[in-house]
Design an enzyme around this catalytic site. Structure first.
Site, PDB file in Angstrom:
ATOM      1  N   HIS A  27       0.840  -1.190   0.000  1.00 16.82           N
ATOM      2  CA  HIS A  27       0.000   0.000   0.000  1.00 16.82           C
ATOM      3  C   HIS A  27       0.884   1.251   0.000  1.00 16.82           C
ATOM      4  O   HIS A  27       1.768   1.398   0.850  1.00 16.82           O
ATOM      5  CB  HIS A  27      -0.900   0.001   1.230  1.00 16.82           C
ATOM      6  CG  HIS A  27      -1.921   1.083   1.248  1.00 16.82           C
ATOM      7  ND1 HIS A  27      -3.120   1.002   0.556  1.00 16.82           N
ATOM      8  CD2 HIS A  27      -1.930   2.291   1.869  1.00 16.82           C
ATOM      9  CE1 HIS A  27      -3.818   2.102   0.769  1.00 16.82           C
ATOM     10  NE2 HIS A  27      -3.111   2.906   1.555  1.00 16.82           N
TER      11      HIS A  27
ATOM     12  N   ASP B 144       0.819   5.433  -0.015  1.00 14.02           N
ATOM     13  CA  ASP B 144       0.042   6.660   0.181  1.00 14.02           C
ATOM     14  C   ASP B 144       0.640   7.801  -0.631  1.00 14.02           C
ATOM     15  O   ASP B 144       1.779   8.217  -0.393  1.00 14.02           O
ATOM     16  CB  ASP B 144       0.014   7.043   1.662  1.00 14.02           C
ATOM     17  CG  ASP B 144      -0.843   6.101   2.478  1.00 14.02           C
ATOM     18  OD1 ASP B 144      -1.990   5.865   2.082  1.00 14.02           O
ATOM     19  OD2 ASP B 144      -0.362   5.593   3.506  1.00 14.02           O
TER      20      ASP B 144
ATOM     21  N   HIS C 290      -3.069   4.839  -2.869  1.00 13.86           N
ATOM     22  CA  HIS C 290      -4.163   5.613  -2.287  1.00 13.86           C
ATOM     23  C   HIS C 290      -3.901   7.089  -2.585  1.00 13.86           C
ATOM     24  O   HIS C 290      -2.996   7.689  -2.017  1.00 13.86           O
ATOM     25  CB  HIS C 290      -4.206   5.343  -0.781  1.00 13.86           C
ATOM     26  CG  HIS C 290      -5.281   6.073  -0.054  1.00 13.86           C
ATOM     27  ND1 HIS C 290      -5.438   6.001   1.315  1.00 13.86           N
ATOM     28  CD2 HIS C 290      -6.276   6.898  -0.482  1.00 13.86           C
ATOM     29  CE1 HIS C 290      -6.457   6.738   1.690  1.00 13.86           C
ATOM     30  NE2 HIS C 290      -6.973   7.307   0.623  1.00 13.86           N
TER      31      HIS C 290
ATOM     32  N   GLY D 213      -3.643  11.072   6.131  1.00 11.68           N
ATOM     33  CA  GLY D 213      -2.446  11.893   6.251  1.00 11.68           C
ATOM     34  C   GLY D 213      -1.281  11.242   6.958  1.00 11.68           C
ATOM     35  O   GLY D 213      -0.167  11.218   6.445  1.00 11.68           O
ATOM     36  N   PHE D 214      -1.526  10.711   8.164  1.00 18.90           N
ATOM     37  CA  PHE D 214      -0.409  10.228   8.966  1.00 18.90           C
ATOM     38  C   PHE D 214      -0.618   8.790   9.424  1.00 18.90           C
ATOM     39  O   PHE D 214      -1.741   8.385   9.744  1.00 18.90           O
ATOM     40  CB  PHE D 214      -0.204  11.120  10.197  1.00 18.90           C
ATOM     41  CG  PHE D 214       0.245  12.515   9.852  1.00 18.90           C
ATOM     42  CD1 PHE D 214       1.597  12.796   9.659  1.00 18.90           C
ATOM     43  CD2 PHE D 214      -0.675  13.543   9.698  1.00 18.90           C
ATOM     44  CE1 PHE D 214       2.012  14.079   9.337  1.00 18.90           C
ATOM     45  CE2 PHE D 214      -0.262  14.836   9.370  1.00 18.90           C
ATOM     46  CZ  PHE D 214       1.081  15.103   9.180  1.00 18.90           C
TER      47      PHE D 214
ATOM     48  N   GLY E 135       0.116   5.594  12.122  1.00 14.09           N
ATOM     49  CA  GLY E 135       0.217   5.460  13.575  1.00 14.09           C
ATOM     50  C   GLY E 135      -0.980   5.982  14.346  1.00 14.09           C
ATOM     51  O   GLY E 135      -0.949   6.010  15.580  1.00 14.09           O
TER      52      GLY E 135
ATOM     53  N   ASP F   1      -8.353   0.741   6.063  1.00 12.04           N
ATOM     54  CA  ASP F   1      -7.094   1.485   6.001  1.00 12.04           C
ATOM     55  C   ASP F   1      -6.993   2.439   7.177  1.00 12.04           C
ATOM     56  O   ASP F   1      -7.708   3.434   7.246  1.00 12.04           O
ATOM     57  CB  ASP F   1      -7.027   2.252   4.679  1.00 12.04           C
ATOM     58  CG  ASP F   1      -5.738   3.039   4.511  1.00 12.04           C
ATOM     59  OD1 ASP F   1      -4.844   2.916   5.369  1.00 12.04           O
ATOM     60  OD2 ASP F   1      -5.618   3.793   3.523  1.00 12.04           O
ATOM     61  N   GLY F   2      -6.075   2.118   8.107  1.00 12.83           N
ATOM     62  CA  GLY F   2      -5.823   3.017   9.228  1.00 12.83           C
ATOM     63  C   GLY F   2      -6.079   2.370  10.574  1.00 12.83           C
ATOM     64  O   GLY F   2      -7.183   1.907  10.847  1.00 12.83           O
ATOM     65  N   GLY F   3      -5.037   2.287  11.399  1.00  8.98           N
ATOM     66  CA  GLY F   3      -5.201   1.756  12.741  1.00  8.98           C
ATOM     67  C   GLY F   3      -5.467   0.261  12.785  1.00  8.98           C
ATOM     68  O   GLY F   3      -5.968  -0.254  13.792  1.00  8.98           O
TER      69      GLY F   3
ATOM     70  N   GLY G 221       0.070  -0.324   8.709  1.00 12.88           N
ATOM     71  CA  GLY G 221       1.329   0.403   8.617  1.00 12.88           C
ATOM     72  C   GLY G 221       2.168   0.271   9.868  1.00 12.88           C
ATOM     73  O   GLY G 221       3.108  -0.515   9.935  1.00 12.88           O
TER      74      GLY G 221
END
Length: 221
Positions: free
Chosen positions: A32, A34, A65, A144-145, A147, A177-179, A199
């Site tokens: 993936h 970003d 993405h 954006g970020f 973590g 996607d995310g966490g 990630g």
């Protein structure tokens, strides 16, 4: 089968080759990437040149993405660089642009996805486009970020698309996607997720290969 897509935004860029080898050996299915323009989201992500270089280093398909204010302006650049999956955000698209995005994907041979921020209301045109789209990304953090902590609202969004998929007998995939961590992977898969983007839970681990293997075990239902 659930696919694991490590997000290289969290990887040590000074050791990217070693990171790629580790996720390959761990059994990752996708990579993936970003792409962030600093306008749509408050960070800067990877350019097409990185995707081109990455595509020469790995056998894994690259999932890009696009967190861009004007995603269609750059879609072809990423496709030509080697992206096999590309998602664009509904917040900056219209019905016409969404259809155009899918048309570009069909012409140039990549899978087209639509992404939404955690608290974005899905626009009506999106459900028509899902007939032809390959996947949907109801984000579980603000873009954006890496973590960030998982936002529980995501389960409601996933359920919405899972029910729409079943009711209309559609084939699009759902990507989280995310966490994403070993702690919530199983719940996400049980709710209908087909692709897990992870990630920090992978690349911040002392054992990247083991982290991928652990995610795969947790995702089994």
């Amino acid at each position: 089968m659930v696919l694991i897509a490590p997000s290289v935004l969290s990887a040590n860029q000074m050791n990217i080759r070693e990171c790629i080898r580790a996720i390959e050996e761990g059994g990752a299915d996708l990579i993936h990437v970003d792409a962030i323009d600093g306008v749509f989201a408050p960070n800067i992500g990877f350019a097409p040149k990185f995707v081109d270089d990455l595509s020469r280093e790995t056998r894994l398909e690259i999932d890009v993405h696009l967190m861009f204010y004007n995603p269609l302006r750059y879609t072809l650049a990423y496709a030509k660089a080697g992206a096999r999956m590309i998602s664009a955000h509904t917040e900056v698209l219209t019905d016409v642009l969404g259809r155009h995005f899918i048309a570009i994907a069909k012409e140039f041979g990549f899978k087209a996805g639509f992404a939404l921020k955690p608290f974005t209301e899905p626009p009506p045109w999106l459900f028509d486009c899902l007939i032809d789209a390959d996947y949907i990304v109801p984000m579980s953090v603000e873009p954006g970020f890496s973590g960030q902590k998982f936002i529980p609202q995501t389960f409601k969004n996933i359920q919405l698309f899972q029910e729409h998929r079943k009711k209309n007998r559609l084939n699009f995939k759902i990507e989280a996607d995310g966490g994403v961590t070993q702690d919530n992977a199983r719940m996400l898969v049980e709710s209908g997720v087909d692709i897990l983007v992870a990630g920090a839970s992978v690349f911040n681990s002392d054992d990247i290969k083991g982290a991928i293997s652990s995610l795969k075990r947790c995702a089994q239902i």
